[in-house]
Design a protein around this motif. Structure first.
Motif, PDB file in Angstrom:
ATOM      1  N   LEU A  60      41.342  44.801  44.352  1.00  0.00           N
ATOM      2  CA  LEU A  60      40.085  44.647  43.610  1.00  0.00           C
ATOM      3  C   LEU A  60      39.748  45.897  42.802  1.00  0.00           C
ATOM      4  O   LEU A  60      39.231  45.804  41.686  1.00  0.00           O
ATOM      5  CB  LEU A  60      38.953  44.310  44.583  1.00  0.00           C
ATOM      6  CG  LEU A  60      39.107  42.956  45.301  1.00  0.00           C
ATOM      7  CD1 LEU A  60      37.934  42.706  46.231  1.00  0.00           C
ATOM      8  CD2 LEU A  60      39.223  41.825  44.296  1.00  0.00           C
ATOM      9  N   ARG A  61      40.046  47.077  43.359  1.00  0.00           N
ATOM     10  CA  ARG A  61      39.829  48.289  42.569  1.00  0.00           C
ATOM     11  C   ARG A  61      40.694  48.276  41.319  1.00  0.00           C
ATOM     12  O   ARG A  61      40.256  48.670  40.238  1.00  0.00           O
ATOM     13  CB  ARG A  61      40.150  49.527  43.400  1.00  0.00           C
ATOM     14  CG  ARG A  61      39.160  49.843  44.508  1.00  0.00           C
ATOM     15  CD  ARG A  61      39.680  50.986  45.360  1.00  0.00           C
ATOM     16  NE  ARG A  61      38.824  51.306  46.484  1.00  0.00           N
ATOM     17  CZ  ARG A  61      39.147  52.130  47.470  1.00  0.00           C
ATOM     18  NH1 ARG A  61      40.335  52.732  47.455  1.00  0.00           N
ATOM     19  NH2 ARG A  61      38.313  52.355  48.459  1.00  0.00           N
TER      20      ARG A  61
ATOM     21  N   GLN B  68      39.344  46.512  38.587  1.00  0.00           N
ATOM     22  CA  GLN B  68      38.112  47.176  38.138  1.00  0.00           C
ATOM     23  C   GLN B  68      36.876  46.610  38.828  1.00  0.00           C
ATOM     24  O   GLN B  68      35.776  46.609  38.274  1.00  0.00           O
ATOM     25  CB  GLN B  68      37.947  47.063  36.609  1.00  0.00           C
ATOM     26  CG  GLN B  68      39.212  47.311  35.806  1.00  0.00           C
ATOM     27  CD  GLN B  68      39.755  48.725  35.958  1.00  0.00           C
ATOM     28  OE1 GLN B  68      39.122  49.678  35.558  1.00  0.00           O
ATOM     29  NE2 GLN B  68      40.944  48.827  36.534  1.00  0.00           N
ATOM     30  N   ASP B  69      37.042  46.139  40.057  1.00  0.00           N
ATOM     31  CA  ASP B  69      35.942  45.571  40.829  1.00  0.00           C
ATOM     32  C   ASP B  69      35.749  46.389  42.103  1.00  0.00           C
ATOM     33  O   ASP B  69      36.531  46.285  43.048  1.00  0.00           O
ATOM     34  CB  ASP B  69      36.256  44.111  41.184  1.00  0.00           C
ATOM     35  CG  ASP B  69      35.184  43.470  42.074  1.00  0.00           C
ATOM     36  OD1 ASP B  69      34.121  44.098  42.261  1.00  0.00           O
ATOM     37  OD2 ASP B  69      35.416  42.353  42.561  1.00  0.00           O
ATOM     38  N   THR B  70      34.704  47.212  42.142  1.00  0.00           N
ATOM     39  CA  THR B  70      34.373  47.940  43.363  1.00  0.00           C
ATOM     40  C   THR B  70      33.102  47.394  44.008  1.00  0.00           C
ATOM     41  O   THR B  70      32.707  47.865  45.084  1.00  0.00           O
ATOM     42  CB  THR B  70      34.182  49.451  43.080  1.00  0.00           C
ATOM     43  OG1 THR B  70      33.164  49.619  42.071  1.00  0.00           O
ATOM     44  CG2 THR B  70      35.479  50.089  42.608  1.00  0.00           C
ATOM     45  N   ARG B  71      32.484  46.414  43.377  1.00  0.00           N
ATOM     46  CA  ARG B  71      31.266  45.826  43.936  1.00  0.00           C
ATOM     47  C   ARG B  71      31.583  44.896  45.114  1.00  0.00           C
ATOM     48  O   ARG B  71      30.887  44.923  46.140  1.00  0.00           O
ATOM     49  CB  ARG B  71      30.486  45.063  42.861  1.00  0.00           C
ATOM     50  CG  ARG B  71      29.830  45.964  41.827  1.00  0.00           C
ATOM     51  CD  ARG B  71      29.011  45.166  40.837  1.00  0.00           C
ATOM     52  NE  ARG B  71      28.357  46.050  39.880  1.00  0.00           N
ATOM     53  CZ  ARG B  71      27.178  46.628  40.062  1.00  0.00           C
ATOM     54  NH1 ARG B  71      26.517  46.393  41.194  1.00  0.00           N
ATOM     55  NH2 ARG B  71      26.645  47.406  39.152  1.00  0.00           N
ATOM     56  N   THR B  72      32.624  44.065  44.946  1.00  0.00           N
ATOM     57  CA  THR B  72      32.977  43.151  46.034  1.00  0.00           C
ATOM     58  C   THR B  72      33.305  43.905  47.322  1.00  0.00           C
ATOM     59  O   THR B  72      32.814  43.523  48.402  1.00  0.00           O
ATOM     60  CB  THR B  72      34.153  42.244  45.613  1.00  0.00           C
ATOM     61  OG1 THR B  72      33.762  41.464  44.479  1.00  0.00           O
ATOM     62  CG2 THR B  72      34.549  41.314  46.753  1.00  0.00           C
TER      63      THR B  72
ATOM     64  N   SER C  77      41.450  53.674  39.073  1.00  0.00           N
ATOM     65  CA  SER C  77      41.325  52.387  38.392  1.00  0.00           C
ATOM     66  C   SER C  77      41.378  52.534  36.880  1.00  0.00           C
ATOM     67  O   SER C  77      42.090  51.792  36.192  1.00  0.00           O
ATOM     68  CB  SER C  77      40.005  51.713  38.808  1.00  0.00           C
ATOM     69  OG  SER C  77      39.925  51.564  40.204  1.00  0.00           O
TER      70      SER C  77
ATOM     71  N   LEU D 108      31.989  52.158  38.757  1.00  0.00           N
ATOM     72  CA  LEU D 108      33.056  52.032  39.745  1.00  0.00           C
ATOM     73  C   LEU D 108      32.830  52.942  40.953  1.00  0.00           C
ATOM     74  O   LEU D 108      33.119  52.561  42.091  1.00  0.00           O
ATOM     75  CB  LEU D 108      34.406  52.364  39.100  1.00  0.00           C
ATOM     76  CG  LEU D 108      34.943  51.356  38.076  1.00  0.00           C
ATOM     77  CD1 LEU D 108      36.162  51.929  37.357  1.00  0.00           C
ATOM     78  CD2 LEU D 108      35.311  50.035  38.752  1.00  0.00           C
TER      79      LEU D 108
END
Length: 445
Positions: free
Chosen positions: A159-160, A163-167, A296, A22
């Motif tokens: 998105l964080r 649990q999505d920090t890639r996008t 997160s 993350l």
């Protein structure tokens, strides 16, 4: 057949993998906006000094306006993560949409205020007669992108929380590339000058906002979450964000006081302070990336009702903060002979900056703990405590910093005052986490 118990070492490794997954993409996304301004500065700088001076003034105003609303990301992250932990993705996305609607409302209000007051705001910052027209032009055009910037903040929080920090990292990279290409094309290719730079940034910002909205809307349709604005949800988002707004304004006041005091110390001191503050901010991005991971993860654990898991993650995050702070501090000490000449050739600035950098290096482990615990309490939705703690910190810092010019010690004393500020923050945050009062489980706090 009974399952073997999970060992503490295995738990630590699991937490470490999740923190890294993350935090690393989060760091990349965090530096996107400063990189936007760097590109704008590089392109506009070749137009002339008045244009660059105008950009500097307008950019300072825009960054202040946007940083005030960073709670859109923080509060949304915590609220969405809790619902993810509770297993209700539909409610999580619906909560995120309410945060995005709040961003749209606030963005429209800021534009409505900024457009007619742009000349007055530029004058307030003391722009020269030659720089003021360029600052006004850039500010008026760029302010049109504020709604998009706030949408990006809120959608990043969604998105964080998921649990999505890639996008956000991918969108930031795409936005940075688009901004660079558009700036060159519009400033030089189309011959629009500083206005071209502003329009290029606005277009890139709306493209980023559109990319985020596509991702969030797809998730909403997949989980059958409503996209319509809900008055109660928007008000709840605003209520959750209000304490974080107080916290952010208090922190901004600390930084403004520090700069004002440095200006009273002399030209060499304020120049050295600006370099020191830039380095301190860069390291803050690295530590804030760990804090975002904490927001997160903690929100998800509390949402799932796992109080003990939240405590374990908090302890591990603190260890990460200390180690990261030590590493950053050592990097400052080792790289200072190379770092200082990059920004100034003035021996007076060098002599003033060197001891201040050593103080900053010393304070980095403290900063690591502060950023991590800040993220933990944000993830827990403990905004009211964060607001009061930051107000108390400001009350301690302000008189100490304002006494620096009369008591002597110069810039080094000012940065010791900044270290005191971070120490007070650490003490207040540590006391809160030790008390356990932040641990409130469930889908909502």
């Amino acid at each position: 057949m009974t399952q073997a118990p999970v060992t503490p070492k295995a738990l630590r490794r699991s937490h470490d993998r999740e923190i890294i997954a993350l935090a690393v993409p989060a760091f990349g996304a965090l530096v996107a906006e400063p990189l936007f301004l760097m590109v704008d500065s590089a392109v506009v700088g070749h137009l002339g000094t008045p244009q660059l001076a105008g950009l500097s003034i307008a950019a300072a105003l825009l960054m202040t306006a946007v940083s005030v609303f960073v709670f859109l990301a923080y509060a949304t992250t915590a609220a969405v993560a809790r619902r993810v932990g509770a297993g209700d993705l539909t409610a999580a996305i619906r909560q995120g949409m309410d945060g995005i609607w709040l961003a749209i409302i606030l963005g429209a209000a800021v534009v409505a205020v900024t457009l007619p007051t742009a000349p007055w705001l530029v004058q307030l910052f003391g722009a020269s007669d030659t720089a003021a027209p360029y600052a006004i032009t850039y500010l008026k055009i760029s302010s049109l992108g504020i709604p998009a910037m706030l949408i990006v903040l809120a959608a990043t929080g969604v998105l964080r929380g998921l649990q999505d920090t890639r996008t956000p990292l991918y969108v930031a990279i795409g936005g940075f590339a688009a901004n660079a290409i558009l700036n060159v094309a519009l400033v030089y290719g189309a011959g629009l000058g500083i206005a071209g730079s502003a329009w290029g940034t606005v277009i890139a910002q709306y493209a980023m906002a559109a990319a985020y909205l596509i991702v969030v809307v797809r998730g909403a349709r997949r989980h059958r979450a409503s996209l319509r604005p809900h008055r109660a949800g928007i008000l709840a988002s605003a209520q959750a964000g209000a304490p974080l707004l107080v916290r952010t304004l208090s922190l901004r006041a600390v930084l403004m006081i520090a700069t004002a005091v440095a200006a009273r110390l002399g030209d060499a001191e304020v120049a050295a302070h600006q370099i020191a503050l830039s380095l301190w901010t860069l390291m803050a991005f690295a530590l804030d990336a760990i804090a975002i991971a904490g927001q997160s993860i903690i929100g998800r654990y509390l949402g799932s009702g796992d109080a003990e898991g939240a405590r374990r993650v908090c302890r591990r995050m603190v260890q990460w903060g200390i180690v990261s702070g030590v590493v950053l501090g050592l990097l400052v000490v080792i790289s200072r002979p190379l770092f200082i000449p990059l920004f100034s050739n003035d021996p007076a600035v060098h002599d003033t900056l060197l001891p201040a950098l050593l103080v900053i290096a010393f304070s980095q482990p403290i900063a690591g703990v502060v950023f991590v615990l800040d993220g933990v309490l944000m993830g827990a939705g403990d905004g009211p405590y964060l607001a009061w703690a930051m107000l108390a910190t400001l009350a301690v810092f302000a008189p100490v910093a304002l006494l620096v010019p009369s008591l002597g010690g110069g810039l080094t004393a000012l940065w010791w005052a900044m270290t005191l500020m971070m120490t007070v923050r650490m003490a207040t945050l540590w006391a809160r986490t030790r008390s356990g009062r932040w641990i409130v489980t469930g889908a909502t706090r």
